[in-house]
Design a protein around this motif. Structure first.
Motif, PDB file in Angstrom:
ATOM      1  N   GLY A   1      17.699  65.696  23.906  1.00  0.00           N
ATOM      2  CA  GLY A   1      16.822  66.269  22.886  1.00  0.00           C
ATOM      3  C   GLY A   1      16.442  67.705  23.179  1.00  0.00           C
ATOM      4  N   TYR A   2      16.147  68.002  24.445  1.00  0.00           N
ATOM      5  CA  TYR A   2      15.758  69.363  24.818  1.00  0.00           C
ATOM      6  C   TYR A   2      16.883  70.362  24.549  1.00  0.00           C
ATOM      7  CZ  TYR A   2      11.504  67.886  27.256  1.00  0.00           C
ATOM      8  OH  TYR A   2      10.258  67.402  27.562  1.00  0.00           O
ATOM      9  N   PHE A   3      18.108  69.954  24.823  1.00  0.00           N
ATOM     10  CA  PHE A   3      19.236  70.883  24.697  1.00  0.00           C
ATOM     11  C   PHE A   3      19.692  71.074  23.248  1.00  0.00           C
ATOM     12  CE2 PHE A   3      21.357  71.215  29.115  1.00  0.00           C
ATOM     13  CZ  PHE A   3      20.123  71.261  29.737  1.00  0.00           C
ATOM     14  N   TYR A   4      19.530  70.036  22.416  1.00  0.00           N
ATOM     15  CA  TYR A   4      20.186  70.062  21.113  1.00  0.00           C
ATOM     16  C   TYR A   4      19.251  70.051  19.915  1.00  0.00           C
ATOM     17  CZ  TYR A   4      24.734  69.534  23.280  1.00  0.00           C
ATOM     18  OH  TYR A   4      25.879  69.754  24.009  1.00  0.00           O
ATOM     19  N   ILE A   5      17.940  70.014  20.133  1.00  0.00           N
ATOM     20  CA  ILE A   5      17.048  69.967  18.976  1.00  0.00           C
ATOM     21  C   ILE A   5      17.145  71.245  18.149  1.00  0.00           C
ATOM     22  CG2 ILE A   5      15.047  70.865  20.253  1.00  0.00           C
ATOM     23  CD1 ILE A   5      13.318  68.979  18.518  1.00  0.00           C
ATOM     24  N   ASN A   6      17.355  72.395  18.792  1.00  0.00           N
ATOM     25  CA  ASN A   6      17.463  73.654  18.044  1.00  0.00           C
ATOM     26  C   ASN A   6      18.713  73.695  17.176  1.00  0.00           C
ATOM     27  OD1 ASN A   6      15.116  74.495  19.193  1.00  0.00           O
ATOM     28  ND2 ASN A   6      16.016  76.042  20.528  1.00  0.00           N
ATOM     29  N   THR A   7      19.861  73.374  17.780  1.00  0.00           N
ATOM     30  CA  THR A   7      21.109  73.416  17.009  1.00  0.00           C
ATOM     31  C   THR A   7      21.108  72.350  15.912  1.00  0.00           C
ATOM     32  OG1 THR A   7      22.154  71.984  18.673  1.00  0.00           O
ATOM     33  CG2 THR A   7      22.447  74.361  18.905  1.00  0.00           C
ATOM     34  N   TYR A   8      20.500  71.192  16.171  1.00  0.00           N
ATOM     35  CA  TYR A   8      20.409  70.143  15.148  1.00  0.00           C
ATOM     36  C   TYR A   8      19.567  70.626  13.970  1.00  0.00           C
ATOM     37  CZ  TYR A   8      19.441  65.608  12.980  1.00  0.00           C
ATOM     38  OH  TYR A   8      19.323  64.563  12.087  1.00  0.00           O
ATOM     39  N   ALA A   9      18.431  71.257  14.268  1.00  0.00           N
ATOM     40  CA  ALA A   9      17.546  71.727  13.200  1.00  0.00           C
ATOM     41  C   ALA A   9      18.233  72.767  12.319  1.00  0.00           C
ATOM     42  CB  ALA A   9      16.273  72.310  13.805  1.00  0.00           C
ATOM     43  N   ILE A  10      19.061  73.619  12.920  1.00  0.00           N
ATOM     44  CA  ILE A  10      19.756  74.661  12.168  1.00  0.00           C
ATOM     45  C   ILE A  10      20.866  74.079  11.316  1.00  0.00           C
ATOM     46  CG2 ILE A  10      21.223  76.712  12.402  1.00  0.00           C
ATOM     47  CD1 ILE A  10      19.594  77.413  14.911  1.00  0.00           C
ATOM     48  N   THR A  11      21.676  73.176  11.894  1.00  0.00           N
ATOM     49  CA  THR A  11      22.847  72.651  11.180  1.00  0.00           C
ATOM     50  C   THR A  11      22.514  71.534  10.200  1.00  0.00           C
ATOM     51  OG1 THR A  11      23.286  71.116  13.006  1.00  0.00           O
ATOM     52  CG2 THR A  11      24.385  73.251  13.075  1.00  0.00           C
ATOM     53  N   VAL A  12      21.440  70.791  10.441  1.00  0.00           N
ATOM     54  CA  VAL A  12      21.137  69.616   9.611  1.00  0.00           C
ATOM     55  C   VAL A  12      19.905  69.822   8.742  1.00  0.00           C
ATOM     56  CG1 VAL A  12      20.551  67.147   9.647  1.00  0.00           C
ATOM     57  CG2 VAL A  12      22.219  68.064  11.283  1.00  0.00           C
ATOM     58  N   ALA A  13      18.861  70.457   9.293  1.00  0.00           N
ATOM     59  CA  ALA A  13      17.586  70.535   8.578  1.00  0.00           C
ATOM     60  C   ALA A  13      17.278  71.920   8.027  1.00  0.00           C
ATOM     61  CB  ALA A  13      16.452  70.091   9.501  1.00  0.00           C
ATOM     62  N   SER A  14      18.264  72.804   7.981  1.00  0.00           N
ATOM     63  CA  SER A  14      18.138  74.119   7.334  1.00  0.00           C
ATOM     64  C   SER A  14      17.093  75.027   7.973  1.00  0.00           C
ATOM     65  CB  SER A  14      17.814  73.939   5.839  1.00  0.00           C
ATOM     66  OG  SER A  14      18.804  73.158   5.204  1.00  0.00           O
ATOM     67  N   PHE A  15      16.975  74.971   9.294  1.00  0.00           N
ATOM     68  CA  PHE A  15      16.084  75.875  10.011  1.00  0.00           C
ATOM     69  C   PHE A  15      16.810  77.180  10.308  1.00  0.00           C
ATOM     70  CE2 PHE A  15      13.418  72.289  10.478  1.00  0.00           C
ATOM     71  CZ  PHE A  15      12.209  72.676  11.029  1.00  0.00           C
TER      72      PHE A  15
END
Length: 440
Positions: free
Chosen positions: A267-281
């Motif tokens: 979670g620590y490593f991938y929450i940023n990339t997940y938010a950008i690619t999936v949740a439009s951050f």
């Protein structure tokens, strides 16, 4: 008049005097003579000025653990600038955490031998060197050596003595003191990524990292002023306490923790990339998730420490925290909007921090001899190094294999956490038997 007197000789022979007659009872049966608990022979302050040592160790953990937990911000920057697969970039952070844990056996033994202060000082210098050198790095191999290898080595030497120092000052409030100490992870995980992320637009990545290095330098100075390791009765011993591997509760506990830490940093490593690619951050707004996740972890750790000391017991608290972490991983599957991402960041930060805080007090409860605390902790952390180095790249490989989809990586993390909780439950059974309503 009959008088009774017990005398001890160098050969442990008991002699009873009855009047003018003496009767030798021979050697006492060692098999029925209970061995004294060494921990009962040591006096613990359990408060007062001892809290200054907790503060010092809190600041050490802000660097030693907080820096590594904040790699998500570097993961995002390196992925965008170096144009390399996420799994390859994550090896930098994984190697840093791997070496951090790998050297814990050496650092723990040095701390037990009375060199905690020197070990922290040496680790501080190496960690600062790696941080400032990473600000000069522009290629993958340079970043790998400076931030992955050099910084990881320094942080590992700093981290392990904190366990020895805190446990030498506390017994009744040990879980709370350790939780407050490890709460430094959250403090560092807020300070370092915020420093780097919000200074990059102003002064560039290199100087942003250098500023983080100066913050670390300030922490190091304060730590080395405050830190005063307590010298407990000690004797020379081996680097590894091999007898610990003959204790089923210890071995099974280490195995369960291995599974927990295999998934922990996903979670620590991938929450940023997940938010950008999936949740439009955006990249900037995604950093706020990491800060929120780490911020909620700061109060969570002392709370779980208090609960473990007062109501549950450290191993019970660790099992329940691990199960809640598994639930968070499975819940992540349904997250795909900005509002739910913020909610997930809070839940994951609480459950993840609770598991890490309960781990330290749980392992401490399985070590009755305080003189071996650093050695046994170091042995466990060295084994956990294999889990931490494999975890994020495993998740990254699953994501890459699935074409950028996170579903099966999330399922993997959840299942591994459940397996960890189940294994810890077996360790608990070895300690307390089938009794459920008991603090362990």
């Amino acid at each position: 008049m009959v008088s009774t007197q017990i005398k001890e000789t160098n050969h442990a022979v008991a002699v009873v005097s009855l009047g003018n007659s003496q009767v030798s009872l021979g050697h006492p049966d060692e098999s029925v003579t209970p061995k004294p608990n060494i921990e009962d022979e040591v006096e613990y302050p359990d408060g007062g000025s001892a809290w200054l040592q907790v503060l010092a160790c809190h600041l050490i953990n802000a660097m030693a653990c907080g820096y590594g937990a904040a790699f998500g911000i570097y993961q995002l920057y390196y992925t965008e600038t170096l144009k390399l697969p996420a799994s390859q970039i994550s090896w930098i952070g994984s190697i840093q955490i791997f070496i951090n844990n790998l050297v814990c056996t050496v650092a723990g033994r040095l701390a037990d031998a009375g060199y905690a202060r020197e070990t922290v000082l040496g680790g501080s210098f190496i960690a600062l060197l790696g941080t400032f050198m990473s600000s000069l790095a522009t290629q993958y191999w340079q970043i790998f050596l400076s931030q992955g290898v050099c910084t990881g080595l320094g942080l590992g030497l700093m981290y392990m003595p904190t366990v020895t120092v805190v446990t030498s000052y506390f017994k009744k409030r040990r879980a709370l003191a350790l939780a407050l100490s490890t709460a430094g992870t959250g403090t560092g995980s807020i300070i370092f990524p915020a420093t780097v992320q919000y200074l990059i637009p102003q002064i560039g990545f290199a100087w942003a990292v250098r500023c983080a290095g100066f913050v670390a330098l300030t922490i190091v100075i304060i730590v080395n002023v405050l830190l005063k390791p307590r010298q407990l009765p000690k004797k020379t011993g081996p680097m590894v306490d091999w007898l610990a591997f003959k204790e089923p509760p210890y071995v099974i506990f280490v195995a369960g923790t291995f599974f927990v830490y295999w998934a922990l940093y996903f979670g620590y490593f991938y929450i940023n990339t997940y938010a950008i690619t999936v949740a439009s951050f955006t990249p900037t707004s995604a950093v706020s998730l990491l800060l929120i996740m780490n911020a909620v972890g700061v109060p969570t750790r002392p709370v779980i420490g208090y609960i473990a000391d007062t109501y549950l017991g450290p191993i019970n608290a660790f099992i329940l925290s691990t199960l809640s972490l598994a639930v968070a991983f499975f819940a992540w599957i349904t997250i795909n909007t900005p509002s739910t991402m913020y909610g997930f960041a809070i839940v994951f930060g609480v459950t993840n921090s609770a598991a890490q805080a309960a781990f330290a007090s749980g392992l401490a409860s399985l070590t009755s001899n305080p003189v071996k605390m650093g050695t046994r902790f170091g042995m466990c952390c060295t084994i956990l190094a294999l889990a931490t180095v494999a975890g994020p790249p495993t998740a990254g490989a699953i994501i890459d294999y699935c074409g950028g989809q996170y579903l099966w990586a999330q399922v993997w993390a959840g299942l591994v956490s459940v397996l960890g909780a189940a294994t810890l439950s077996v360790a608990r059974y070895k300690v307390s038997g089938a009794k459920l309503m008991v603090m362990v």
